[in-house]
Design an enzyme around this catalytic site. Structure first.
Site, PDB file in Angstrom:
ATOM      1  N   ASP A 188       0.831  -1.213   0.000  1.00 24.64           N
ATOM      2  CA  ASP A 188       0.000   0.000   0.000  1.00 24.64           C
ATOM      3  C   ASP A 188       0.864   1.262   0.000  1.00 24.64           C
ATOM      4  OD1 ASP A 188       0.779  -0.883   2.620  1.00 24.64           O
ATOM      5  OD2 ASP A 188      -0.422   0.758   3.441  1.00 24.64           O
ATOM      6  N   GLU A 189       0.300   2.313  -0.513  1.00 27.30           N
ATOM      7  CA  GLU A 189       0.850   3.673  -0.389  1.00 27.30           C
ATOM      8  C   GLU A 189       2.353   3.761  -0.663  1.00 27.30           C
ATOM      9  OE1 GLU A 189      -2.070   5.446   3.075  1.00 27.30           O
ATOM     10  OE2 GLU A 189      -0.429   4.153   3.706  1.00 27.30           O
TER      11      GLU A 189
HETATM   12  C1  TNX Z   1      -3.861   4.009   5.499  1.00 23.92           C
HETATM   13  S1  TNX Z   1      -4.911   1.361   4.948  1.00 23.92           S
HETATM   14  C2  TNX Z   1      -2.881   3.057   5.595  1.00 23.92           C
HETATM   15  C3  TNX Z   1      -2.142   2.875   6.860  1.00 23.92           C
HETATM   16  C4  TNX Z   1      -2.603   3.869   7.889  1.00 23.92           C
HETATM   17  C5  TNX Z   1      -4.098   4.001   7.833  1.00 23.92           C
HETATM   18  C6  TNX Z   1      -4.668   4.854   8.899  1.00 23.92           C
HETATM   19  C7  TNX Z   1      -3.551   1.190   4.359  1.00 23.92           C
HETATM   20  C8  TNX Z   1      -3.378   0.040   3.518  1.00 23.92           C
HETATM   21  N1  TNX Z   1      -2.625   2.111   4.634  1.00 23.92           N
HETATM   22  O1  TNX Z   1      -0.772   2.986   6.638  1.00 23.92           O
HETATM   23  O2  TNX Z   1      -2.204   3.411   9.121  1.00 23.92           O
HETATM   24  O3  TNX Z   1      -4.436   4.542   6.579  1.00 23.92           O
HETATM   25  O4  TNX Z   1      -6.059   4.784   8.913  1.00 23.92           O
END
Ligand code: TNX
Length: 522
Positions: free
Chosen positions: A335-336
């Site tokens: 993710d991200e």
């Molecule tokens: C998004 S959900 C993220 C996390 C954060 C979260 C906080 C996701 C796959 N990545 O790194 O902790 O939001 O709500």
């Protein structure tokens, strides 16, 4: 003194005689159909009377099956605490009255691996299932039939009566999970075990552990020891961190197994890796280790996708962790990864998938991983992007539904909630409950979905109390979404059952959010 029966009212005489003949107290009328069970069972037939557990009650486990006996013992241990009864466990057919009998079906019926039939008569409690997991789920129903004080940690007054009838039950989804982020703030083995206890009571079967992130690396990797000694040393806010040794992780996994819960370990890659990058300079493209990070930003770190050492690292980590993970899945995060170039991201995820397969596991990834070469063997956890969800489905992968605006336990209930985030919205108790995984995203339907998972990210979550306050009571709603057919679910009736779980949660010492949309009972 001679007592003349003729002086007493005939009805009383009849009742007294009946009691003498059956050696039992007359039974209290009770209605099983009104029992506030969560998750709501598939079918409940009430017969209007009651079963009384007494100091003479025993639990019989089908002879010759160690696992059935272990479940009988688990049940006895649970029931002994509040009742104070000896509840001995024996193998064999139930004999006499007032006993419980647990067995596996000789020919598997239609109830699947976690279904069960619970039959309560005035004389006996009979629990049957195709598999031990089904018995264990059925026991969780049984415990909810007793008064709430059965959940207390010390001896309570009886009577311990439950309503008679038959419950036939099985889950809609085979994957019903919750995730604990032990990377942003670290939680020790005892906290994780308590979370497992609480999940098990509501029939969850997956615990996803988010074991690494920018702020901390939480699992011992023997071939890369600095990951934990340095990378695990701190957490969000800068306090001391922590990590699980492999022995401790095995202890968590086996504790989860005893509750028929599968652990899915996650090592988040190629982003969310600052703790690893800080521990080993060679994992960085510039060869320099960054400082440890104790803030809450995301999207700034990446493993160096071009270096061979990166894949040696991934291989070692997956190998060591897969070897102590009996479940079929390994979560690679994904993710991200905003600091990873798009093409690099694809290269990385494809290689990670091969490494996971080489070590005998199936890959799970956050929804962004749908862009890589995934297929029927892979699971994609949908948290933000319907587009990536649809892409995953087109490639034949299956979906874990975790839409952040419904299923994220770290979202605040409302603007006054003392902890939590709200980037995906506020999630009140009704909002958390009123949605259906199979209709949430157009184009993604029941057959594409393995189940539901409620993640708890811990940027603002520091103590077990904090975990409980955000997870409870929303977790009960997620349990029901994963277990109960959508057509049987209804907020208006669920909120009444949830209200009745207030005293149960209190009895277990759960620090839950008593939001005003539920008519709580004392
Ligand atoms: C998004 S959900 C993220 C996390 C954060 C979260 C906080 C996701 C796959 N990545 O790194 O902790 O939001 O709500």
């Amino acid at each position: 003194m001679r007592l003349s029966l003729s002086l007493l009212r005939p009805a009383l005489v009849a009742t007294a005689l009946a009691a003498l003949i059956s050696c039992q107290e007359p039974r209290t009328p009770m209605d099983l159909a009104q029992a506030p069970i969560i998750p709501l069972p598939g079918s409940v037939t009430a017969t209007g009377s009651s079963f009384l557990l007494t100091e003479k009650s025993q639990i019989f486990a089908q002879a010759g099956n160690a696992e059935v006996k272990t479940i009988a013992e688990w049940t006895a241990t649970f029931l002994r605490t509040a009742t104070g009864y000896p509840l001995t466990v024996a193998e064999g057919e139930a004999q006499g009255k007032g006993n419980l009998y647990f067995s596996l079906n000789s020919t598997p019926d239609t109830l699947g691996p976690e279904g069960y039939t619970l039959t309560v008569t005035e004389d006996a409690v009979t629990l049957t299932a195709n598999e031990p997991a089904g018995l264990f789920r059925g026991v969780q129903t049984l415990r909810q039939l007793f008064p709430a004080r059965i959940e207390e940690g010390s001896r309570q007054e009886g009577p311990w009566e439950i309503a008679t009838g038959t419950i036939t039950d099985q889950p809609v989804y085979g994957y019903r999970g919750s995730m604990l982020d032990v990377a942003r703030h670290f939680f020790g083995v005892e906290d994780v075990k308590r979370y497992i206890d609480l999940m098990a009571a509501y029939k969850f079967n997956v615990l996803h552990l988010h074991l690494s992130d920018d702020q901390g690396w939480r699992i011992e990797i023997k071939s890369w020891p600095n990951l934990t000694t340095h990378g695990g040393s701190t957490q969000v806010g800068g306090a001391k961190g922590g990590f699980y040794t492999q022995e401790q992780y095995k202890d968590i996994v086996s504790y989860a197994q005893q509750h028929y819960i599968t652990v899915i370990p996650e090592i988040d890659m190629p982003g969310h890796t600052n703790a690893a990058l800080a521990s080993y300079p060679e994992l960085n493209c510039n060869g320099k280790a960054p400082e440890l990070y104790t803030g809450t930003n995301v999207g700034f770190s990446t493993l160096c996708v071009d270096k061979e050492i990166t894949y040696k690292f991934v291989d070692d980590v997956v190998r060591e962790l897969a070897a102590i993970t009996p479940g079929p899945y390994f979560h690679v995060g994904g993710d991200e990864s905003h600091a990873t170039k798009h093409d690099d991201y694809m290269v990385f995820v494809n290689k990670a998938k091969e490494i996971v397969a080489k070590h005998g596991k199936q890959m799970v990834g956050w929804d962004e991983t749908a862009q890589a070469n995934i297929g029927a063997n892979d699971l994609v956890q949908l948290w933000a992007s319907p587009k990536f969800g649809l892409m995953a489905v087109e490639k034949g992968a299956k979906i874990i539904m975790s839409p952040a605006n419904r299923a994220y336990i770290d979202m605040q209930y409302d603007s006054t909630t003392r902890i939590g985030l709200h980037w995906a919205g506020y999630i009140e108790l009704d909002t958390a409950y009123i949605w259906d995984p199979a209709t949430r995203i157009p184009g993604i339907s029941r057959e594409n979905i393995v189940g539901i998972e409620a993640p708890l990210w811990t940027e603002t979550v520091v103590t077990m109390d904090d975990i409980e306050y955000l997870a409870f009571p929303r977790l009960l709603g997620y349990a029901e979404i994963g277990w109960t057919a959508a057509g049987l679910r209804n907020w208006e009736t669920y909120k009444l059952r949830l209200a009745a779980h207030g005293p149960r949660m209190k009895a277990r010492g759960i620090d839950f959010y008593a939001g005003n949309r539920v008519p709580w009972v004392n």
